[in-house]
Design a protein around this motif. Structure first.
Motif, PDB file in Angstrom:
ATOM      1  N   VAL A  27     128.706  46.276  -2.304  1.00  0.00           N
ATOM      2  CA  VAL A  27     128.253  47.498  -2.632  1.00  0.00           C
ATOM      3  C   VAL A  27     128.844  48.441  -1.529  1.00  0.00           C
ATOM      4  CG1 VAL A  27     126.233  49.089  -2.860  1.00  0.00           C
ATOM      5  CG2 VAL A  27     126.098  46.952  -3.777  1.00  0.00           C
ATOM      6  N   MET A  28     128.464  48.009  -0.111  1.00  0.00           N
ATOM      7  CA  MET A  28     128.991  48.826   0.970  1.00  0.00           C
ATOM      8  C   MET A  28     129.160  47.729   2.084  1.00  0.00           C
ATOM      9  SD  MET A  28     125.656  50.784   2.002  1.00  0.00           S
ATOM     10  CE  MET A  28     124.162  49.940   2.165  1.00  0.00           C
ATOM     11  N   ARG A  29     130.102  48.028   3.074  1.00  0.00           N
ATOM     12  CA  ARG A  29     130.164  47.235   4.121  1.00  0.00           C
ATOM     13  C   ARG A  29     129.407  47.725   5.366  1.00  0.00           C
ATOM     14  NH1 ARG A  29     135.858  45.227   5.384  1.00  0.00           N
ATOM     15  NH2 ARG A  29     134.281  44.159   6.796  1.00  0.00           N
ATOM     16  N   VAL A  30     128.644  46.808   5.515  1.00  0.00           N
ATOM     17  CA  VAL A  30     127.585  47.280   6.896  1.00  0.00           C
ATOM     18  C   VAL A  30     126.979  46.090   7.342  1.00  0.00           C
ATOM     19  CG1 VAL A  30     126.691  49.493   5.646  1.00  0.00           C
ATOM     20  CG2 VAL A  30     125.391  47.339   5.377  1.00  0.00           C
ATOM     21  N   ASP A  31     126.718  46.145   8.643  1.00  0.00           N
ATOM     22  CA  ASP A  31     126.030  45.282   9.202  1.00  0.00           C
ATOM     23  C   ASP A  31     124.687  45.386   9.217  1.00  0.00           C
ATOM     24  OD1 ASP A  31     125.575  42.984  10.983  1.00  0.00           O
ATOM     25  OD2 ASP A  31     125.370  44.211  12.635  1.00  0.00           O
ATOM     26  N   LEU A  32     123.694  44.301   8.860  1.00  0.00           N
ATOM     27  CA  LEU A  32     122.368  44.337   8.495  1.00  0.00           C
ATOM     28  C   LEU A  32     121.497  43.767   9.521  1.00  0.00           C
ATOM     29  CD1 LEU A  32     120.574  45.338   6.148  1.00  0.00           C
ATOM     30  CD2 LEU A  32     120.970  43.052   5.358  1.00  0.00           C
ATOM     31  N   ALA A  33     120.307  44.215   9.954  1.00  0.00           N
ATOM     32  CA  ALA A  33     119.474  43.621  10.735  1.00  0.00           C
ATOM     33  C   ALA A  33     117.918  43.981  10.253  1.00  0.00           C
ATOM     34  CB  ALA A  33     120.094  43.645  12.289  1.00  0.00           C
ATOM     35  N   PRO A  34     117.023  43.261  10.788  1.00  0.00           N
ATOM     36  CA  PRO A  34     115.841  43.619  10.591  1.00  0.00           C
ATOM     37  C   PRO A  34     115.461  44.749  11.783  1.00  0.00           C
ATOM     38  CG  PRO A  34     115.804  41.293  10.825  1.00  0.00           C
ATOM     39  CD  PRO A  34     117.129  41.890  11.049  1.00  0.00           C
ATOM     40  N   LEU A  35     114.954  45.632  11.377  1.00  0.00           N
ATOM     41  CA  LEU A  35     114.460  46.677  12.473  1.00  0.00           C
ATOM     42  C   LEU A  35     113.678  46.038  13.695  1.00  0.00           C
ATOM     43  CD1 LEU A  35     115.115  49.661  13.182  1.00  0.00           C
ATOM     44  CD2 LEU A  35     113.014  50.467  12.073  1.00  0.00           C
ATOM     45  N   HIS A  36     112.941  45.225  13.385  1.00  0.00           N
ATOM     46  CA  HIS A  36     112.025  44.610  14.455  1.00  0.00           C
ATOM     47  C   HIS A  36     112.489  43.416  14.390  1.00  0.00           C
ATOM     48  CE1 HIS A  36     109.643  48.315  14.286  1.00  0.00           C
ATOM     49  NE2 HIS A  36     109.684  48.085  13.045  1.00  0.00           N
ATOM     50  N   ALA A  37     113.007  42.540  15.565  1.00  0.00           N
ATOM     51  CA  ALA A  37     113.809  41.275  15.837  1.00  0.00           C
ATOM     52  C   ALA A  37     112.694  40.257  15.349  1.00  0.00           C
ATOM     53  CB  ALA A  37     114.280  40.987  16.874  1.00  0.00           C
ATOM     54  N   ASP A  38     111.364  40.418  15.502  1.00  0.00           N
ATOM     55  CA  ASP A  38     110.430  39.380  15.451  1.00  0.00           C
ATOM     56  C   ASP A  38     109.817  39.355  14.279  1.00  0.00           C
ATOM     57  OD1 ASP A  38     109.113  41.959  15.740  1.00  0.00           O
ATOM     58  OD2 ASP A  38     107.487  41.240  16.569  1.00  0.00           O
ATOM     59  N   ARG A  39     110.179  40.159  13.218  1.00  0.00           N
ATOM     60  CA  ARG A  39     109.672  40.128  11.743  1.00  0.00           C
ATOM     61  C   ARG A  39     110.858  39.831  10.750  1.00  0.00           C
ATOM     62  NH1 ARG A  39     106.698  45.954  12.385  1.00  0.00           N
ATOM     63  NH2 ARG A  39     105.327  45.313  14.025  1.00  0.00           N
ATOM     64  N   PRO A  40     110.216  39.146   9.733  1.00  0.00           N
ATOM     65  CA  PRO A  40     111.361  38.794   8.739  1.00  0.00           C
ATOM     66  C   PRO A  40     111.836  39.916   7.803  1.00  0.00           C
ATOM     67  CG  PRO A  40     109.182  38.088   7.898  1.00  0.00           C
ATOM     68  CD  PRO A  40     108.973  38.622   9.365  1.00  0.00           C
ATOM     69  N   LEU A  41     112.963  39.898   7.320  1.00  0.00           N
ATOM     70  CA  LEU A  41     113.288  40.938   6.309  1.00  0.00           C
ATOM     71  C   LEU A  41     113.240  40.391   5.004  1.00  0.00           C
ATOM     72  CD1 LEU A  41     115.388  43.453   6.625  1.00  0.00           C
ATOM     73  CD2 LEU A  41     117.187  42.058   6.236  1.00  0.00           C
ATOM     74  N   HIS A  42     112.513  41.704   4.106  1.00  0.00           N
ATOM     75  CA  HIS A  42     112.171  41.332   2.789  1.00  0.00           C
ATOM     76  C   HIS A  42     113.036  42.527   2.111  1.00  0.00           C
ATOM     77  CE1 HIS A  42     108.993  38.696   3.967  1.00  0.00           C
ATOM     78  NE2 HIS A  42     108.665  39.482   4.589  1.00  0.00           N
ATOM     79  N   TYR A  43     113.503  42.284   1.011  1.00  0.00           N
ATOM     80  CA  TYR A  43     114.249  43.156   0.105  1.00  0.00           C
ATOM     81  C   TYR A  43     114.085  42.781  -1.450  1.00  0.00           C
ATOM     82  CZ  TYR A  43     118.720  45.704  -0.941  1.00  0.00           C
ATOM     83  OH  TYR A  43     119.493  46.590  -1.278  1.00  0.00           O
ATOM     84  N   HIS A  44     114.174  43.677  -2.082  1.00  0.00           N
ATOM     85  CA  HIS A  44     113.865  43.658  -3.675  1.00  0.00           C
ATOM     86  C   HIS A  44     114.604  44.829  -4.126  1.00  0.00           C
ATOM     87  CE1 HIS A  44     112.732  42.782  -7.635  1.00  0.00           C
ATOM     88  NE2 HIS A  44     112.594  44.115  -7.881  1.00  0.00           N
ATOM     89  N   ALA A  45     115.817  44.712  -4.850  1.00  0.00           N
ATOM     90  CA  ALA A  45     116.630  45.793  -5.534  1.00  0.00           C
ATOM     91  C   ALA A  45     116.916  45.771  -7.072  1.00  0.00           C
ATOM     92  CB  ALA A  45     117.875  45.871  -4.721  1.00  0.00           C
ATOM     93  N   THR A  46     117.275  46.759  -7.507  1.00  0.00           N
ATOM     94  CA  THR A  46     117.649  46.901  -8.935  1.00  0.00           C
ATOM     95  C   THR A  46     119.004  47.855  -8.421  1.00  0.00           C
ATOM     96  OG1 THR A  46     115.742  46.715  -9.838  1.00  0.00           O
ATOM     97  CG2 THR A  46     117.559  47.563 -11.132  1.00  0.00           C
ATOM     98  N   LEU A  47     120.057  47.279  -8.896  1.00  0.00           N
ATOM     99  CA  LEU A  47     121.265  48.089  -8.859  1.00  0.00           C
ATOM    100  C   LEU A  47     122.049  48.264 -10.367  1.00  0.00           C
ATOM    101  CD1 LEU A  47     123.652  49.357  -6.962  1.00  0.00           C
ATOM    102  CD2 LEU A  47     124.850  47.159  -6.896  1.00  0.00           C
TER     103      LEU A  47
END
Length: 183
Positions: A27-47
């Motif tokens: 969709v887009m070329r980006v680097d992705l990281a959790p905002l808080h390094a000590d927490r997991p990243l959760h993601y749910h999307a509809t495109l």
């Protein structure tokens, strides 16, 4: 499955950072990281993707996306209208940071290096080729980056219309082209 595709719509849920990066790179070329390094990243999307536009909703934990100068060399200049439900901060080299509050929207060019720090919440995003919008708005800059404040005429209507179209089957090329033009 990481995601499923049906009638041009992607539905995806995953907690693995690598899988999310791979998905978003389409969709887009980006680097992705959790905002808080000590927490997991959760993601749910509809495109939803049709000729001339893509749009969708996402629920995500606090996240930081970065589009570096190196990534901008890919030539992508699509425009994205980001409408987050939680506060987001958009930083760009040599400029004052833009604060996007709930109810606001940000118009961003993928031709610009930037970093977006977004708190946990949901977002609705519309992405269109810059050349298509430039035909309708000849005074639009080559690579805009601006915040549209809550109360901007038609902003909430656009989000509601886009969300309706996320689940519409849009059968046939004519329906898909009309939806892309309307958005």
């Amino acid at each position: 499955a990481i995601f499923t595709i049906a009638d041009g719509m992607v539905r995806w849920t995953d907690r693995r950072l690598g899988a999310m990066r791979d998905y978003l790179s389409s969709v887009m070329r980006v680097d992705l990281a959790p905002l808080h390094a000590d927490r997991p990243l959760h993601y749910h999307a509809t495109l939803r993707t049709v000729p001339g536009a893509s749009w969708g909703s996402a629920r995500v934990s606090a996240v930081r996306t970065t589009r570096t100068a190196q990534l901008c060399k890919d030539g992508q200049d699509d425009l994205m209208l980001l409408m987050p439900s939680a506060e987001a901060l958009i930083e760009q080299p040599g400029r004052e940071a833009l604060r996007v509050r709930p109810g606001d929207a940000a118009l961003l060019s993928q031709a610009r290096p930037m970093r977006i720090a977004q708190q946990a919440g949901s977002s609705w995003v519309l992405r269109v080729p810059q050349r298509d919008v430039a035909r309708m708005l000849p005074r639009l800059s080559e690579a805009p980056m601006l915040v549209l404040r809550r109360g901007t005429p038609m902003l909430q209507l656009l989000r509601r219309f886009g969300r309706l179209l996320e689940s519409d089957p849009l059968r046939g090329a004519a329906s898909q082209q009309l939806a892309g033009r309307q958005l």
